[in-house]
Write an enzyme that holds these catalytic residues in place. Structure first.
Site, PDB file in Angstrom:
ATOM      1  N   ASP A 292       0.998  -1.237   0.233  1.00 41.01           N
ATOM      2  CA  ASP A 292      -0.058  -0.103  -0.041  1.00 41.01           C
ATOM      3  C   ASP A 292       0.803   1.029   0.029  1.00 41.01           C
ATOM      4  OD1 ASP A 292      -2.154   1.527   2.621  1.00 41.01           O
ATOM      5  OD2 ASP A 292      -1.964   1.926   0.282  1.00 41.01           O
TER       6      ASP A 292
ATOM      7  N   ASP B  93      -1.643   5.724  -5.294  1.00 43.67           N
ATOM      8  CA  ASP B  93      -1.911   4.760  -4.005  1.00 43.67           C
ATOM      9  C   ASP B  93      -2.542   3.471  -4.440  1.00 43.67           C
ATOM     10  OD1 ASP B  93      -4.198   5.017  -1.530  1.00 43.67           O
ATOM     11  OD2 ASP B  93      -2.742   3.594  -1.661  1.00 43.67           O
TER      12      ASP B  93
HETATM   13  C1  LIG Z   1      -3.351   6.047   8.315  1.00 48.22           C
HETATM   14  C2  LIG Z   1      -2.586   7.097   7.405  1.00 48.22           C
HETATM   15  C3  LIG Z   1      -1.309   7.170   7.878  1.00 48.22           C
HETATM   16  C4  LIG Z   1      -2.741   6.482   6.051  1.00 48.22           C
HETATM   17  C5  LIG Z   1      -4.193   6.330   5.323  1.00 48.22           C
HETATM   18  N1  LIG Z   1      -4.107   5.801   4.128  1.00 48.22           N
HETATM   19  C6  LIG Z   1      -5.338   5.507   3.379  1.00 48.22           C
HETATM   20  O1  LIG Z   1      -6.409   5.522   4.257  1.00 48.22           O
HETATM   21  C7  LIG Z   1      -5.203   5.045   2.123  1.00 48.22           C
HETATM   22  C8  LIG Z   1      -4.824   3.503   1.873  1.00 48.22           C
HETATM   23  O2  LIG Z   1      -4.206   3.409   0.705  1.00 48.22           O
HETATM   24  C9  LIG Z   1      -6.000   2.656   2.106  1.00 48.22           C
HETATM   25  C10 LIG Z   1      -5.388   0.984   2.157  1.00 48.22           C
HETATM   26  C11 LIG Z   1      -6.484   0.115   2.367  1.00 48.22           C
HETATM   27  C12 LIG Z   1      -7.149   0.017   3.604  1.00 48.22           C
HETATM   28  C13 LIG Z   1      -8.155  -1.100   3.814  1.00 48.22           C
HETATM   29  C14 LIG Z   1      -7.735  -2.319   3.366  1.00 48.22           C
HETATM   30  C15 LIG Z   1      -6.970  -2.527   2.142  1.00 48.22           C
HETATM   31  C16 LIG Z   1      -5.891  -1.171   2.128  1.00 48.22           C
HETATM   32  N2  LIG Z   1      -6.814   2.751   1.336  1.00 48.22           N
HETATM   33  C17 LIG Z   1      -8.123   2.963   1.537  1.00 48.22           C
HETATM   34  O3  LIG Z   1      -8.586   3.233   2.890  1.00 48.22           O
HETATM   35  C18 LIG Z   1      -9.198   3.289   0.534  1.00 48.22           C
HETATM   36  C19 LIG Z   1     -10.155   2.104   0.641  1.00 48.22           C
HETATM   37  C20 LIG Z   1      -9.820   0.878  -0.589  1.00 48.22           C
HETATM   38  O4  LIG Z   1     -10.359   1.691  -1.679  1.00 48.22           O
HETATM   39  C21 LIG Z   1     -10.844  -0.108  -0.492  1.00 48.22           C
HETATM   40  C22 LIG Z   1     -10.031  -1.248  -0.182  1.00 48.22           C
HETATM   41  C23 LIG Z   1     -10.613  -2.615  -0.023  1.00 48.22           C
HETATM   42  C24 LIG Z   1      -9.776  -3.815  -0.223  1.00 48.22           C
HETATM   43  C25 LIG Z   1     -10.513  -5.009   0.066  1.00 48.22           C
HETATM   44  C26 LIG Z   1     -11.496  -5.103   0.525  1.00 48.22           C
HETATM   45  C27 LIG Z   1     -12.554  -3.980   0.601  1.00 48.22           C
HETATM   46  C28 LIG Z   1     -11.964  -2.836   0.397  1.00 48.22           C
HETATM   47  N3  LIG Z   1     -11.579  -0.585  -1.639  1.00 48.22           N
HETATM   48  C29 LIG Z   1     -12.955  -0.223  -1.752  1.00 48.22           C
HETATM   49  O5  LIG Z   1     -13.507   0.583  -0.782  1.00 48.22           O
HETATM   50  O6  LIG Z   1     -13.486  -0.449  -2.937  1.00 48.22           O
HETATM   51  C30 LIG Z   1     -14.830  -0.175  -3.578  1.00 48.22           C
HETATM   52  C31 LIG Z   1     -15.120   1.154  -3.434  1.00 48.22           C
HETATM   53  C32 LIG Z   1     -14.784  -0.581  -4.960  1.00 48.22           C
HETATM   54  C33 LIG Z   1     -15.447  -0.997  -2.446  1.00 48.22           C
HETATM   55  C34 LIG Z   1      -4.800   7.666   5.428  1.00 48.22           C
HETATM   56  O7  LIG Z   1      -4.433   8.315   4.353  1.00 48.22           O
HETATM   57  O8  LIG Z   1      -5.650   8.087   6.380  1.00 48.22           O
END
Ligand SMILES: CC(C)C[C@H](NC(=O)C[C@H](O)[C@H](CC1CCCCC1)NC(=O)CC[C@H](O)[C@H](Cc1ccccc1)NC(=O)OC(C)(C)C)C(=O)O
Length: 331
Positions: free
Chosen positions: A36, A220
């Site tokens: 990630d 990302d």
């Molecule tokens: C805590 C910070 C230091 C970093 C933090 N970073 C992020 O949130 C971005 C980061 O890339 C995070 C990393 C993901 C967290 C959840 C598990 C998978 C990885 N991305 C995210 O948080 C974004 C969430 C994803 O896009 C999800 C991922 C997912 C995967 C499998 C099953 C369901 C959902 N997809 C998802 O929701 O896809 C749909 C819309 C088609 C249903 C932030 O910015 O807050």
């Protein structure tokens, strides 16, 4: 040294996330992690995770590793953009990705994971490839695998070659010419506050004219879709018969039978076209004739995100030199 490992879609029907095998400890324990670039914690399901929160995931058991060491008094807690969360304690241990080894990598062991992690059986944890400034370990933040490995790499880079509905590759320490066509266009990266933030040179909807308006966003690998300013997103869906912005489904949906235009974005002088097939992300529920778009609005997020739907259309070099840059090539 170098490393190379597969990025495998966790669902063969649509590319919601990709996992990559890693080994931890002695003897090696293999887990499948979601690499990630949008975060900087390396955390795993572990022997410290309540069994009620584990559903089929592989776990790391530090007590079974002769090289594990507890990082006494260190804890972590993280909440992601989609609301999922985890927290726990920290060990260091031997860690490898595709033959590339780091001797004393901080391994964050989950003592608590949110339900969305429990139900995602294919993801045994995350490997953060953002800048180490984003790491959540207290009282001392820890380095990412890439930052620990950098000094051993021929070149301080890793590359992402994500693919549509098939396995791609993460390479560390080298740029594989066989994986791209033409020249790599490098653009500056702003490493504050810790994402791979760059500025795209503009976009076009289908065969429409290219707008040269700059779009600043993050590359990302951990976000499935592309999230851009509302003006761009409405311009795109104006070209899709029957598209609506559904409160119920939380984004733009359209009849799966609709004809979608491709979406082109610029990096420097190079143009990348996301094919229409990637822009129809998935039926809103299994078997539905209503489909969810691969391009959605970033207005509720606060940052534009070039997620997997866009990254799949390119070969991307994450250059960890000083200053860092992003390289984009067609493939
Ligand atoms: C805590 C910070 C230091 C970093 C933090 N970073 C992020 O949130 C971005 C980061 O890339 C995070 C990393 C993901 C967290 C959840 C598990 C998978 C990885 N991305 C995210 O948080 C974004 C969430 C994803 O896009 C999800 C991922 C997912 C995967 C499998 C099953 C369901 C959902 N997809 C998802 O929701 O896809 C749909 C819309 C088609 C249903 C932030 O910015 O807050």
């Amino acid at each position: 040294d170098t490393g190379s490992a597969a990025a495998v879609p966790i669902d063969p029907r649509f590319d919601i996330a990709y996992v990559t095998p890693v080994t931890i400890g002695t003897p090696p324990q293999t887990l499948q992690l979601d690499f990630d670039t949008g975060s900087s914690d390396l955390w795993v399901f572990s022997s410290h995770t309540p069994t009620s929160q584990i559903r089929g995931q592989e776990i790391y058991t530090p007590d079974k590793s002769t090289t594990s060491k507890l990082l006494d008094g260190h804890t972590w807690s993280i909440t992601y953009g989609d609301g999922s969360a985890s927290r726990g304690n920290v060990y260091t241990d031997n860690f490898t990705v595709g033959g590339l080894a780091v001797a004393s990598q901080a391994i964050q062991c989950a003592q608590q994971v949110s339900s969305s992690f429990t139900t995602e059986e294919s993801i045994d944890g995350l490997l953060g490839l953002g800048f180490s400034t984003l790491n959540t370990v207290n009282p001392a933040s820890q380095l990412t695998f890439f930052d620990n490995a950098k000094s051993k790499l021929g070149s301080p880079v890793f590359t992402a070659d994500l693919k549509n509905k098939q396995a791609g590759t993460y390479d560390f320490g080298f740029i594989d010419k066989a994986k791209y066509t033409g020249e790599i266009t490098y653009v500056p990266v702003n490493p504050d506050p810790g994402y791979w933030t760059f500025t795209s040179s503009g976009y076009a909807v289908g065969s429409g004219n290219f707008s040269g308006s700059p779009i600043t966003g993050i590359a990302d690998t951990g976000t499935s879709l592309v999230y851009l300013p509302t003006a761009i997103v409405t311009a795109y869906y104006r070209q899709v018969q029957g598209a609506t912005n559904s409160r119920n489904y939380g984004g733009y949906v359209f009849p799966c039978s609709a004809t979608l235009p491709p979406f082109t974005f610029g990096v420097g002088e190079t143009k990348f076209t996301i094919p229409a097939s990637y822009m129809s992300y998935a039926p809103v529920t299994d078997g539905s004739s209503t489909c969810f778009g691969g391009l959605q609005s970033s207005s509720g997020i606060g940052v534009n995100i070039w997620g997997d739907v866009a990254l799949k259309a390119a070969f991307v070099v994450f250059n960890g030199a000083n200053p860092p840059t992003l390289g984009w090539a067609t493939k």
